[in-house]
Design a protein around this motif. Structure first.
Motif, PDB file in Angstrom:
ATOM      1  N   GLU A 116      50.641 -56.909 -59.828  1.00 18.36           N
ATOM      2  CA  GLU A 116      49.373 -56.440 -59.269  1.00 18.36           C
ATOM      3  C   GLU A 116      49.584 -55.852 -57.874  1.00 18.36           C
ATOM      4  N   THR A 117      50.481 -56.445 -57.088  1.00 19.10           N
ATOM      5  CA  THR A 117      50.777 -55.867 -55.780  1.00 19.10           C
ATOM      6  C   THR A 117      51.444 -54.506 -55.929  1.00 19.10           C
ATOM      7  N   CYS A 118      52.366 -54.397 -56.890  1.00 19.70           N
ATOM      8  CA  CYS A 118      53.028 -53.107 -57.118  1.00 19.70           C
ATOM      9  C   CYS A 118      52.045 -52.053 -57.628  1.00 19.70           C
ATOM     10  N   ARG A 119      50.942 -52.504 -58.219  1.00 16.34           N
ATOM     11  CA  ARG A 119      49.887 -51.556 -58.576  1.00 16.34           C
ATOM     12  C   ARG A 119      49.117 -51.133 -57.337  1.00 16.34           C
ATOM     13  N   LEU A 120      48.692 -52.102 -56.560  1.00 18.97           N
ATOM     14  CA  LEU A 120      47.901 -51.812 -55.367  1.00 18.97           C
ATOM     15  C   LEU A 120      48.684 -51.013 -54.339  1.00 18.97           C
ATOM     16  N   ILE A 121      49.957 -51.388 -54.115  1.00 21.00           N
ATOM     17  CA  ILE A 121      50.773 -50.760 -53.076  1.00 21.00           C
ATOM     18  C   ILE A 121      52.154 -50.455 -53.653  1.00 21.00           C
ATOM     19  N   PRO A 122      52.276 -49.385 -54.431  1.00 20.30           N
ATOM     20  CA  PRO A 122      53.591 -49.046 -54.993  1.00 20.30           C
ATOM     21  C   PRO A 122      54.552 -48.620 -53.896  1.00 20.30           C
ATOM     22  N   ALA A 123      55.739 -49.211 -53.884  1.00 21.83           N
ATOM     23  CA  ALA A 123      56.713 -48.904 -52.827  1.00 21.83           C
ATOM     24  C   ALA A 123      57.106 -47.439 -52.836  1.00 21.83           C
ATOM     25  N   VAL A 124      57.255 -46.864 -54.019  1.00 25.01           N
ATOM     26  CA  VAL A 124      57.528 -45.418 -54.152  1.00 25.01           C
ATOM     27  C   VAL A 124      56.228 -44.764 -54.599  1.00 25.01           C
ATOM     28  N   PRO A 125      55.508 -44.101 -53.692  1.00 23.67           N
ATOM     29  CA  PRO A 125      54.149 -43.652 -54.018  1.00 23.67           C
ATOM     30  C   PRO A 125      54.049 -42.377 -54.834  1.00 23.67           C
ATOM     31  N   PRO A 173      46.551 -56.266 -38.317  1.00 20.13           N
ATOM     32  CA  PRO A 173      46.652 -55.898 -39.733  1.00 20.13           C
ATOM     33  C   PRO A 173      47.667 -54.770 -39.915  1.00 20.13           C
ATOM     34  N   PRO A 174      48.382 -54.756 -41.037  1.00 22.65           N
ATOM     35  CA  PRO A 174      49.374 -53.700 -41.259  1.00 22.65           C
ATOM     36  C   PRO A 174      48.725 -52.377 -41.616  1.00 22.65           C
ATOM     37  N   THR A 175      49.420 -51.306 -41.308  1.00 22.28           N
ATOM     38  CA  THR A 175      48.985 -49.968 -41.706  1.00 22.28           C
ATOM     39  C   THR A 175      50.119 -49.312 -42.502  1.00 22.28           C
ATOM     40  N   PHE A 176      49.766 -48.288 -43.271  1.00 21.67           N
ATOM     41  CA  PHE A 176      50.750 -47.650 -44.137  1.00 21.67           C
ATOM     42  C   PHE A 176      51.542 -46.581 -43.392  1.00 21.67           C
ATOM     43  N   SER A 177      52.812 -46.580 -43.647  1.00 19.17           N
ATOM     44  CA  SER A 177      53.673 -45.490 -43.213  1.00 19.17           C
ATOM     45  C   SER A 177      54.106 -44.767 -44.472  1.00 19.17           C
ATOM     46  N   SER A 178      53.392 -43.711 -44.841  1.00 16.42           N
ATOM     47  CA  SER A 178      53.574 -43.097 -46.160  1.00 16.42           C
ATOM     48  C   SER A 178      54.714 -42.092 -46.150  1.00 16.42           C
ATOM     49  N   HIS A 179      55.940 -42.625 -46.016  1.00 18.78           N
ATOM     50  CA  HIS A 179      57.116 -41.782 -46.158  1.00 18.78           C
ATOM     51  C   HIS A 179      57.522 -41.826 -47.629  1.00 18.78           C
ATOM     52  N   PHE A 180      58.796 -41.634 -47.922  1.00 23.07           N
ATOM     53  CA  PHE A 180      59.206 -41.705 -49.321  1.00 23.07           C
ATOM     54  C   PHE A 180      59.076 -43.127 -49.840  1.00 23.07           C
ATOM     55  N   ILE A 181      59.213 -44.085 -48.951  1.00 26.08           N
ATOM     56  CA  ILE A 181      58.969 -45.489 -49.267  1.00 26.08           C
ATOM     57  C   ILE A 181      57.733 -45.921 -48.478  1.00 26.08           C
ATOM     58  N   LEU A 182      56.786 -46.571 -49.147  1.00 21.96           N
ATOM     59  CA  LEU A 182      55.538 -46.976 -48.492  1.00 21.96           C
ATOM     60  C   LEU A 182      55.775 -48.281 -47.735  1.00 21.96           C
ATOM     61  N   LYS A 183      55.969 -48.181 -46.425  1.00 21.33           N
ATOM     62  CA  LYS A 183      56.312 -49.332 -45.597  1.00 21.33           C
ATOM     63  C   LYS A 183      55.157 -49.689 -44.667  1.00 21.33           C
ATOM     64  N   PRO A 184      55.173 -50.909 -44.113  1.00 20.96           N
ATOM     65  CA  PRO A 184      54.212 -51.220 -43.048  1.00 20.96           C
ATOM     66  C   PRO A 184      54.608 -50.463 -41.782  1.00 20.96           C
ATOM     67  N   LYS A 185      53.709 -49.658 -41.269  1.00 19.08           N
ATOM     68  CA  LYS A 185      54.025 -48.712 -40.201  1.00 19.08           C
ATOM     69  C   LYS A 185      54.455 -49.402 -38.910  1.00 19.08           C
ATOM     70  N   ASN A 186      53.730 -50.407 -38.502  1.00 20.53           N
ATOM     71  CA  ASN A 186      54.024 -51.101 -37.243  1.00 20.53           C
ATOM     72  C   ASN A 186      54.438 -52.549 -37.473  1.00 20.53           C
TER      73      ASN A 186
END
Length: 509
Positions: free
Chosen positions: A373-382, A484-497
């Motif tokens: 479910e987490t991989c659905r909500l926040i897929p590491a490779v978007p 709270p974390p924010t998205f860093s939408s590079h090729f891998i979806l990481k926590p930005k800060n």
């Protein structure tokens, strides 16, 4: 008269050069204009959100505005053209039927990614197409056999426990808000270095600023920025920019790091110590398999191939998994009832958690549902990029011509309200057997699908289960409301800060 004669004599070449450059510029302008007109014609059947005349849609992507993407998906439930500047457009899709049609083909990877990604992954499996891709896939597949993966579990557990020991020291006196992503990233690197190369880096205990980790993160950021900044598509402009200079420097760091690992192993093999090392480890690592792989004709990987496959496995084996682990912990922190249910399941299976086996991983059904479910909500490779080698007709009759770059937005697919009911809600029961059987087979694609699905998906699931199970056994996690974390939408979806969580120590093994 003498001055006039010199002026005419020396001015003429400059005039000719000026006219020549002006003609070239005019031809290029005409070429770009015709390209734009062709794209407008090819994409006219598909409505698109309002665009900036010069920037197109790139601003909200560069601003990591995933909520804006969700708004577009709700308004355009199948697909939309995504403009990058005035002369380049990608075609975003996020519908299961569109995804099935798209992934059933063998279109090559996007030339834009091929142009920008080699410093990260080389010309390995992820970048190859055609017969060479098929050869590499066949040669590498044995490296992900379940018998190989079984041997990795002990290695993974040891690296996770090293990280947990660090957390226990930090949290020994009181509950602590900790930036966990950096720790998880180093832990994941520790695992991949051991599983892939049997290499003890001690990166978790001796360094919080590993040069490889820093280089990977910064290179990914630069490449993503270049991809969505059309002026940087020009090699000349990019190389002359500060980012281009930094790019070259970081690429050297990455290549030297990888080459050092390969050369060290080759020297060991030449010295005849392969057998002793393998017996000592009790398992074959990824580099053993790559260096010894031969196809039915006796062909093996070249030195360049070895370097590329090693680079690919290093990146895919640690960067995306570190992001996934962090997001899983965050989702469980936000949903304590699901976290507690996972913990009870893990305790019932592992007991004190001093050991973990392959068969025990299969028993973690609810924990697995929470991971999915987490991989659905926040897929590491978007997203996945490919260039159409021939026209593509979707099930609804809409057609795209050859040459268009199609982007399968996995994020968009997983958040599409036409596909998922209440897509923003964390609901692990979506992945019960009953619900999974009723779902479109292309509605959930964290590891892609079709012939080019992720070769390491079983490795990834094993590491996710081992890591999450051991963390939940030792710590309760809650969100830090102040950061709270924010998205860093590079090729891998990481926590930005970074990822800040409150940790509460529960027990010791």
């Amino acid at each position: 008269m003498e001055f006039s004669w010199l002026e005419t004599r020396w001015a003429r070449p400059f005039y000719l050069a000026f006219v020549f450059c002006l003609a070239l510029g005019l031809l290029q302008t005409i070429k770009l204009y015709l390209r734009r007109q062709r794209l407008l014609r090819d994409l006219r059947a598909f409505p698109t959100p309002p665009t900036h005349w010069f920037l197109g849609h790139q601003k909200f992507i560069q601003d990591d505005n995933m909520e804006k993407l969700e708004e577009i998906i709700e308004k355009y439930p199948r697909a939309f053209p995504f403009w990058i500047g005035p002369f380049q457009a990608f075609f975003y899709i996020y519908d299961p039927d569109y995804a099935k049609t798209f992934l059933s083909r063998t279109d090559p990877k996007s030339q834009y990614l091929q142009k920008f990604l080699p410093p990260l992954i080389g010309k390995g499996l992820l970048a190859l197409d055609g017969p060479k891709w098929f050869q590499h896939r066949c040669l590498l597949t044995p490296g992900f056999h379940f018998n190989i993966l079984k041997a990795y579990i002990e290695v993974m557990a040891h690296s996770v426990k090293t990280m947990l020991d660090k957390w226990e020291k930090i949290c020994s006196t009181q509950d602590t808000s900790l930036e966990v992503y950096e720790h998880i990233n180093l832990m994941s690197l520790d695992i991949i270095m051991k599983c892939a190369f049997s290499k003890e880096t001690n990166c978790q205990t001796n360094s919080t600023h590993d040069p490889y980790v820093k280089a990977i993160f910064e290179l990914s950021k630069i490449i993503f920025h270049r991809l969505y900044s059309f002026l940087y598509h020009s090699d000349i402009i990019f190389k002359l920019s500060p980012q281009g200079y930094r790019f070259q420097k970081l690429s050297r760091v990455l290549n030297q790091y990888t080459d050092a690992i390969i050369q060290e192993r080759k020297k060991s093999l030449q010295a005849g110590v392969k057998q002793n090392n393998t017996q000592k480890r009790k398992y074959q690592d990824f580099l053993d398999i790559v260096l010894s792989a031969k196809d039915e004709n006796g062909s093996s990987f070249s030195d360049t191939d070895v370097h590329s496959e090693v680079s690919m496995f290093l990146l895919g084996g640690h960067d995306s998994l570190a992001a996934s682990i962090s997001w899983i912990l965050y989702c469980l922190a936000l949903n304590p009832e699901h976290q507690e249910r996972c913990r009870e399941e893990v305790r019932g299976i592992l007991g004190d958690g001093c050991s973990i086996t392959w068969d025990q991983l299969d028993e973690m059904s609810y924990t697995t549902m929470c991971i999915k479910e987490t991989c659905r909500l926040i897929p590491a490779v978007p997203s996945i990029f490919r260039d159409l080698s021939k026209p593509l007709t979707f099930p609804d009759g809409c057609t795209l011509p050859a040459g268009i770059t199609v982007v399968l937005s996995i994020w968009g697919l997983h958040h599409n309200p036409a596909v998922w009911k209440n897509p923003k809600v964390f609901d692990p029961l979506r992945f019960s057997q009953e619900n999974s059987d009723q779902r479109h087979p292309y509605a959930y694609l964290p590891f892609s699908a079709g012939s080019r699905n992720c070769i390491g998906q079983q490795f990834a699931m094993v590491q996710l289960k081992v890591t999450i199970a051991l963390i939940l056994l030792h710590f309760r996690v809650t969100p830090d409301p102040t950061r709270p974390p924010t998205f860093s939408s590079h090729f891998i979806l990481k926590p930005k800060n970074g990822m800040y969580l409150q940790l509460k120590k529960l027990s010791e093994c």
